[in-house]
Write a protein that holds these residues in place. Structure first.
Motif, short mmCIF file in Angstrom:
data_model
loop_
_atom_site.label_atom_id
_atom_site.label_comp_id
_atom_site.label_asym_id
_atom_site.label_seq_id
_atom_site.Cartn_x
_atom_site.Cartn_y
_atom_site.Cartn_z
N MET A 168 0.85 -1.17 0.00
CA MET A 168 0.00 0.00 0.00
C MET A 168 0.90 1.24 0.00
SD MET A 168 -3.23 0.79 2.45
CE MET A 168 -2.45 1.29 3.96
N SER A 196 1.69 5.26 -0.93
CA SER A 196 0.98 6.52 -1.09
C SER A 196 1.12 7.00 -2.52
CB SER A 196 1.55 7.57 -0.14
OG SER A 196 0.86 8.78 -0.32
N LYS A 197 0.00 7.30 -3.13
CA LYS A 197 0.00 7.76 -4.51
C LYS A 197 -0.01 9.28 -4.53
CE LYS A 197 -0.93 3.54 -6.08
NZ LYS A 197 -1.15 2.52 -5.33
N TYR A 212 -6.41 11.06 2.91
CA TYR A 212 -7.06 10.07 3.77
C TYR A 212 -6.96 10.48 5.24
CZ TYR A 212 -7.97 5.73 6.27
OH TYR A 212 -8.46 4.80 7.14
N LYS A 238 -9.13 5.05 0.39
CA LYS A 238 -8.80 3.65 0.68
C LYS A 238 -8.69 2.86 -0.62
CE LYS A 238 -10.87 2.94 5.25
NZ LYS A 238 -11.96 2.23 5.97
N ALA A 239 -9.64 3.07 -1.53
CA ALA A 239 -9.64 2.34 -2.81
C ALA A 239 -8.40 2.69 -3.63
CB ALA A 239 -10.91 2.65 -3.60
N LEU A 286 -5.51 3.66 -2.44
CA LEU A 286 -4.33 3.11 -1.77
C LEU A 286 -4.12 1.63 -2.08
CD1 LEU A 286 -4.56 4.94 1.66
CD2 LEU A 286 -2.81 5.24 -0.11
N VAL A 287 -5.20 0.90 -2.32
CA VAL A 287 -5.03 -0.52 -2.66
C VAL A 287 -5.03 -0.76 -4.17
CG1 VAL A 287 -5.96 -1.34 -0.46
CG2 VAL A 287 -7.50 -1.06 -2.41
N GLY A 288 -5.16 0.32 -4.94
CA GLY A 288 -5.06 0.20 -6.39
C GLY A 288 -6.36 -0.07 -7.11
N ASP A 289 -7.49 0.04 -6.42
CA ASP A 289 -8.78 -0.21 -7.06
C ASP A 289 -9.21 0.96 -7.95
OD1 ASP A 289 -8.94 -2.69 -5.91
OD2 ASP A 289 -10.31 -2.06 -4.30
#
Length: 94
Positions: free
Chosen positions: A1, A3-4, A29, A50-51, A53-56
């Motif tokens: 995870m 940070s983008k 976030y 959250k989405a 951060l997990v790449g969704d």
């Protein structure tokens, strides 16, 4: 995870009118989770971050949803919309 980073940071007002710059999804976030409240816009911003951060979803999608939350709460600093600090805007005779 990881940070983008956002392509363009988001600036919001905090405290007594101080600007804060959010550069990454993690910054947004943390800000949204620390915000006092429980509005649908805030919940959407938290879910979007959250989405991302997990790449969704893409970081820029989360940025847009977070910006909508900040705009609704009247804390978003729009580009070029930076009034002077409170102490400079006050009349000197007060």
């Amino acid at each position: 995870m990881l940070s983008k980073p956002f392509e363009n940071p988001i600036r919001v007002w905090v405290g007594m009118g101080f600007p804060r710059q959010l550069n990454t999804v993690v910054d947004a976030y943390q800000f949204a989770t620390d915000w006092c409240g429980n509005s649908p816009e805030q919940k959407a911003a938290i879910r979007a971050c959250k989405a991302a951060l997990v790449g969704d979803i893409e970081a820029e999608t989360a940025r847009g949803i977070f910006a909508a939350f900040a705009r609704k709460k009247d804390i978003l600093i729009e580009d070029g919309n930076m009034p002077p600090p409170y102490w400079k805007a006050r009349p000197s005779h007060v």
